[in-house]
Enzyme design. Structure first.
Site, mmCIF file in Angstrom:
data_model
loop_
_atom_site.group_PDB
_atom_site.id
_atom_site.type_symbol
_atom_site.label_atom_id
_atom_site.label_comp_id
_atom_site.label_asym_id
_atom_site.label_seq_id
_atom_site.Cartn_x
_atom_site.Cartn_y
_atom_site.Cartn_z
ATOM 1 N N HIS A 18 0.800 -1.224 0.000
ATOM 2 C CA HIS A 18 0.000 0.000 0.000
ATOM 3 C C HIS A 18 0.828 1.267 0.000
ATOM 4 O O HIS A 18 0.396 2.301 -0.504
ATOM 5 C CB HIS A 18 -1.057 -0.054 1.101
ATOM 6 C CG HIS A 18 -2.116 -1.042 0.752
ATOM 7 N ND1 HIS A 18 -2.032 -2.353 1.139
ATOM 8 C CD2 HIS A 18 -3.202 -0.936 -0.042
ATOM 9 C CE1 HIS A 18 -3.060 -3.009 0.619
ATOM 10 N NE2 HIS A 18 -3.788 -2.177 -0.095
ATOM 11 N N ARG B 250 -10.914 3.052 -1.199
ATOM 12 C CA ARG B 250 -10.329 2.229 -0.127
ATOM 13 C C ARG B 250 -10.695 2.884 1.204
ATOM 14 O O ARG B 250 -9.916 3.646 1.775
ATOM 15 C CB ARG B 250 -8.806 2.176 -0.271
ATOM 16 C CG ARG B 250 -8.296 1.327 -1.407
ATOM 17 C CD ARG B 250 -6.787 1.183 -1.338
ATOM 18 N NE ARG B 250 -6.302 0.130 -2.199
ATOM 19 C CZ ARG B 250 -5.897 0.295 -3.458
ATOM 20 N NH1 ARG B 250 -5.898 1.497 -4.008
ATOM 21 N NH2 ARG B 250 -5.466 -0.729 -4.164
ATOM 22 N N CYS C 20 -9.761 -3.216 -10.434
ATOM 23 C CA CYS C 20 -9.301 -2.067 -9.654
ATOM 24 C C CYS C 20 -7.925 -2.315 -9.038
ATOM 25 O O CYS C 20 -7.410 -1.476 -8.331
ATOM 26 C CB CYS C 20 -10.314 -1.700 -8.578
ATOM 27 S SG CYS C 20 -10.577 -3.022 -7.384
ATOM 28 N N ARG D 224 -15.624 0.385 -1.250
ATOM 29 C CA ARG D 224 -15.168 -0.931 -0.785
ATOM 30 C C ARG D 224 -15.197 -0.868 0.739
ATOM 31 O O ARG D 224 -14.590 0.033 1.333
ATOM 32 C CB ARG D 224 -13.751 -1.148 -1.320
ATOM 33 C CG ARG D 224 -13.180 -2.551 -1.176
ATOM 34 C CD ARG D 224 -12.290 -2.772 0.000
ATOM 35 N NE ARG D 224 -11.072 -2.013 0.026
ATOM 36 C CZ ARG D 224 -9.917 -2.371 -0.537
ATOM 37 N NH1 ARG D 224 -9.827 -3.441 -1.261
ATOM 38 N NH2 ARG D 224 -8.850 -1.622 -0.389
ATOM 39 N N ASN E 60 -4.242 -7.222 -7.198
ATOM 40 C CA ASN E 60 -3.093 -7.258 -6.272
ATOM 41 C C ASN E 60 -3.192 -8.474 -5.368
ATOM 42 O O ASN E 60 -2.240 -9.227 -5.190
ATOM 43 C CB ASN E 60 -3.053 -6.004 -5.400
ATOM 44 C CG ASN E 60 -3.124 -4.740 -6.222
ATOM 45 O OD1 ASN E 60 -2.754 -4.758 -7.383
ATOM 46 N ND2 ASN E 60 -3.604 -3.664 -5.631
ATOM 47 N N ASP E 61 -4.379 -8.662 -4.806
ATOM 48 C CA ASP E 61 -4.555 -9.814 -3.938
ATOM 49 C C ASP E 61 -4.789 -11.083 -4.747
ATOM 50 O O ASP E 61 -4.358 -12.152 -4.346
ATOM 51 C CB ASP E 61 -5.719 -9.577 -2.961
ATOM 52 C CG ASP E 61 -5.250 -8.743 -1.781
ATOM 53 O OD1 ASP E 61 -4.175 -9.041 -1.250
ATOM 54 O OD2 ASP E 61 -5.948 -7.778 -1.422
ATOM 55 N N GLU F 57 -10.823 -11.389 -5.390
ATOM 56 C CA GLU F 57 -9.440 -11.339 -4.925
ATOM 57 C C GLU F 57 -8.952 -12.711 -4.481
ATOM 58 O O GLU F 57 -7.762 -12.936 -4.339
ATOM 59 C CB GLU F 57 -9.315 -10.417 -3.711
ATOM 60 C CG GLU F 57 -9.839 -9.026 -3.922
ATOM 61 C CD GLU F 57 -9.500 -8.105 -2.774
ATOM 62 O OE1 GLU F 57 -8.566 -7.318 -2.923
ATOM 63 O OE2 GLU F 57 -10.182 -8.171 -1.729
ATOM 64 N N ARG G 46 2.628 -10.300 -0.854
ATOM 65 C CA ARG G 46 2.887 -9.146 -1.720
ATOM 66 C C ARG G 46 3.860 -8.145 -1.112
ATOM 67 O O ARG G 46 4.316 -7.225 -1.773
ATOM 68 C CB ARG G 46 1.567 -8.473 -2.147
ATOM 69 C CG ARG G 46 0.803 -7.802 -1.042
ATOM 70 C CD ARG G 46 -0.664 -7.557 -1.441
ATOM 71 N NE ARG G 46 -0.956 -6.166 -1.746
ATOM 72 C CZ ARG G 46 -2.182 -5.647 -1.860
ATOM 73 N NH1 ARG G 46 -3.240 -6.431 -1.721
ATOM 74 N NH2 ARG G 46 -2.360 -4.391 -2.124
HETATM 75 C C1 PEP Z 1 -6.410 -5.516 -4.825
HETATM 76 O O1 PEP Z 1 -6.157 -6.397 -4.004
HETATM 77 O O2 PEP Z 1 -6.116 -5.604 -6.040
HETATM 78 C C2 PEP Z 1 -7.069 -4.281 -4.400
HETATM 79 C C3 PEP Z 1 -7.460 -3.386 -5.279
HETATM 80 O O3 PEP Z 1 -7.203 -4.062 -3.054
HETATM 81 P P1 PEP Z 1 -5.983 -3.620 -2.130
HETATM 82 O O4 PEP Z 1 -4.805 -3.283 -3.002
HETATM 83 O O5 PEP Z 1 -6.421 -2.445 -1.335
HETATM 84 O O6 PEP Z 1 -5.744 -4.834 -1.297
HETATM 85 MG MG MG Z 2 -7.051 -6.300 -2.072
#
Ligand code: PEP
Ligand code: MG
Length: 573
Positions: free
Chosen positions: A189, A296, A502, A332, A454-455, A431, A465
């Site tokens: 993040h 977020r 996203c 979210r 991302n997840d 995710e 990650r």
């Molecule tokens: C993701 O996991 O791709 C996502 C958009 O949520 P975050 O990055 O906040 O975990």
């Molecule tokens: Mg995520």
């Protein structure tokens, strides 16, 4: 010397290092000899004086540029000289023979406990200030210099082991030239925030805290992931030139920010924005995007001592909804846990927080906090086009359980006679791989989905990650990722429901091109990525991208995919 890390937010900067370690004192009860009272009262007074000087210096510096922030430090000075606390501290030294730092610690703790119980929210909010002043006094006692990212004295390159999202969210953007950390990768993040603030960042540079020293001048090349020390004049000049070139290129790209994202063959792609607050700077994107594809909301819980109240949240959500008018705002629900920790909530210590009580699971464990957020969201829905989605849904049970809470909240609002929009869409983030695999089933029950790549990458490739030692295994270009997402898109298309992306794959032109080729028509990203994605969209046709995607899903390795995309898309990067 040259050091290498992950380039996660492009840019080039040269400047002095600021080593950042959050101050966390370990205090124990310490007593003084009964004949040393006077000398320790004097030590306390000296300590308070030093704190006063620090506070006045910060106040004076901020008064011009940020008078609101300056007021906070004036209030801290009042706390420092508060009569009731001063008297208790002196008594504790005088009669209990507490050492000055222990007298401060216990007295502040007592007042913090009392204020925390106050009914009046404004009084409760003073707790954070008390903690801050206490921490300043204790830090000075241990002779640790002030380290704070929200009130930096000069432009610096921030070097840290890791930055919590709350550190990045509150940092003084105008003074941070670049960020270098020991851990973290492109989808941690702090990387996401650095990109949205357009701060060059190199993360995952091992031992950065010992390799660099305070005030040492370094060159950060966050396009290549390199940090240079002991640069001679020639290298400094070379990077000054590279920086100029980078800035010209970035300014050139910015011209695409306001174009309408239509492909050469006339297909309109929705380009939406990811946000983490309702700050004016975040909402700038309302002029050039099709909505908020990801709010977020957990960021509004960070860096504060108390959970945000329902009314506060209503205000924040309304502000965003108003800014985007009829365009959707996808809220979210709080995604706390993993690398996102809170000051205002004690989270369990877990071996694997990304696999633990995170996101929707944490909401289920704290139904009151979850319901407060949903109530606030629904109350705000009257002013705009609200969509709600849940993070880290792993099964149909999760989704049904979350929807049941939504129904409870609506019932409560009905009973209280509070209005809300009847058109709020309820969707899921994709995710967790299990949910991606049953996308055809979930598409029948959810109004929409948004793929959190991302997840989804983290959980599909089984790679943390945040962990730089396995970052090579975190393969966004893995052919499996595209096969999986292709299935999600087809499943939602079949039900006539919308799907979007996203995660960071939506803001990277290489991966976004494949996603569009797979049928994705909504891409959401940090504002900094909007120009490059619009440049891509306006320079391609859908059949071209379909061909690209069909090739990618049949390649063998992530490296082959990346190489192929770089070659095929060179003309639009
Ligand atoms: C993701 O996991 O791709 C996502 C958009 O949520 P975050 O990055 O906040 O975990
Ligand atoms: Mg995520």
């Amino acid at each position: 010397m040259t050091f290498t890390g992950n380039p996660v937010s492009p840019g080039i900067a040269t400047g002095p290092v600021f080593l950042y370690t959050p101050f966390k004192p370990q205090l124990e009860e310490t007593l003084i000899p009964s004949d040393a009272v006077e000398e320790n009262i004097k030590k306390y007074e000296d300590l308070r004086e030093k704190a006063r000087l620090e506070l006045e210096a910060i106040h004076d510096k901020l008064e011009q540029d940020d008078p609101e922030k300056a007021k906070i430090f004036a209030a801290h000075k009042d706390i420092l000289f508060d009569d009731a606390m001063d008297e208790e501290i002196r008594d504790a030294i005088n009669y209990d023979y507490f050492s000055p730092e222990w007298a401060i610690q216990t007295t502040y703790e007592k007042f913090i406990r009392i204020l925390s119980k106050a009914k009046d929210e404004i009084i409760r909010e003073r707790v954070a200030d008390l903690r801050d002043v206490r921490s300043r006094l204790i830090r000075i006692w241990f002779e640790v210099p002030e380290k704070n990212l929200s009130a930096l004295e000069k432009p610096v390159v921030v070097v840290a082991h890791d930055l919590f999202p709350s550190d990045t969210a509150t940092l003084d953007r105008s003074k941070v030239l670049a960020i270098v950390t020991e851990i973290g990768g492109p989808t941690s993040h702090s990387a996401i925030i650095a990109r949205s603030y357009e701060i060059p960042a190199v993360l995952g540079l091992s031992d950065a805290m010992t390799l660099f020293a305070d005030d040492q001048v370094v060159i950060v090349d966050a396009c290549e992931g390199k940090v240079f020390t002991e640069a001679d004049d020639a290298l400094l000049a070379e990077y000054a030139q590279k920086r100029e070139e980078y800035l010209v290129k970035a300014a050139d790209l910015k011209k695409f920010r306001d174009v309408e994202p239509i492909t050469k063959d006339g297909v309109r792609i929705k380009v939406e924005q990811n946000i983490g607050s309702a700050d004016a700077m975040e909402l700038e994107g309302a002029t050039c995007t099709d909505g908020v594809g990801l709010f977020r909301t957990e960021f509004i819980y960070m860096g504060r001592e108390q959970l945000p109240t329902e009314d506060e949240q209503v205000e924040i959500y309304k502000k965003v909804l108003n800014a985007f008018g009829e365009r959707p705002m996808i809220l979210r629900t709080m995604d706390i846990g993993g690398d996102k920790v809170l000051d205002c909530m004690e989270l369990p210590k877990e071996e694997n927080p990304f696999l633990g009580l995170r996101a929707l699971r944490l909401s289920f464990a704290h139904p009151e906090i979850f319901k407060t957020q949903l109530r606030a969201a629904f109350r705000a829905s009257v002013v705009g086009n609200l969509w709600i989605m849940f993070p880290m849904v792993g099964s149909m049970d999760d989704f049904r359980r979350a929807k049941a809470v939504v129904e409870e909240v609506k019932k409560e609002l009905d009973e209280a006679g509070l209005p809300y929009s009847k058109d709020v869409k309820i969707g899921v983030m994709i995710e967790v791989p299990t949910l991606a695999v049953i996308a055809d089933l979930i598409a029948k029950e959810a109004d929409f989905c948004s793929v959190g790549t991302n997840d989804l990458t983290q959980y599909s490739t089984a790679v943390d990650r945040m962990n730089p030692s396995v970052s090579g295994y975190y393969q966004t270009f893995h052919p499996a990722m595209f096969r999986l997402i292709g299935h999600v898109i087809r499943s939602f298309d079949a039900e006539g429901k919308s799907s979007g992306v996203c995660g960071e794959m939506g803001g990277n032109p290489l991966t976004a091109a494949v996603l569009m080729g797979l049928g994705m028509r909504t891409l959401s990203m940090g504002i900094a990525s909007v120009p490059s994605i619009k440049k891509l969209i306006t320079n391609v046709t859908i059949p071209e991208l379909e061909k690209l995607a069909a090739t990618v899903v049949n390649l063998n390795t992530a490296a082959e995919v990346e190489e192929y995309l770089k070659k095929e898309l060179a003309h639009v990067l």
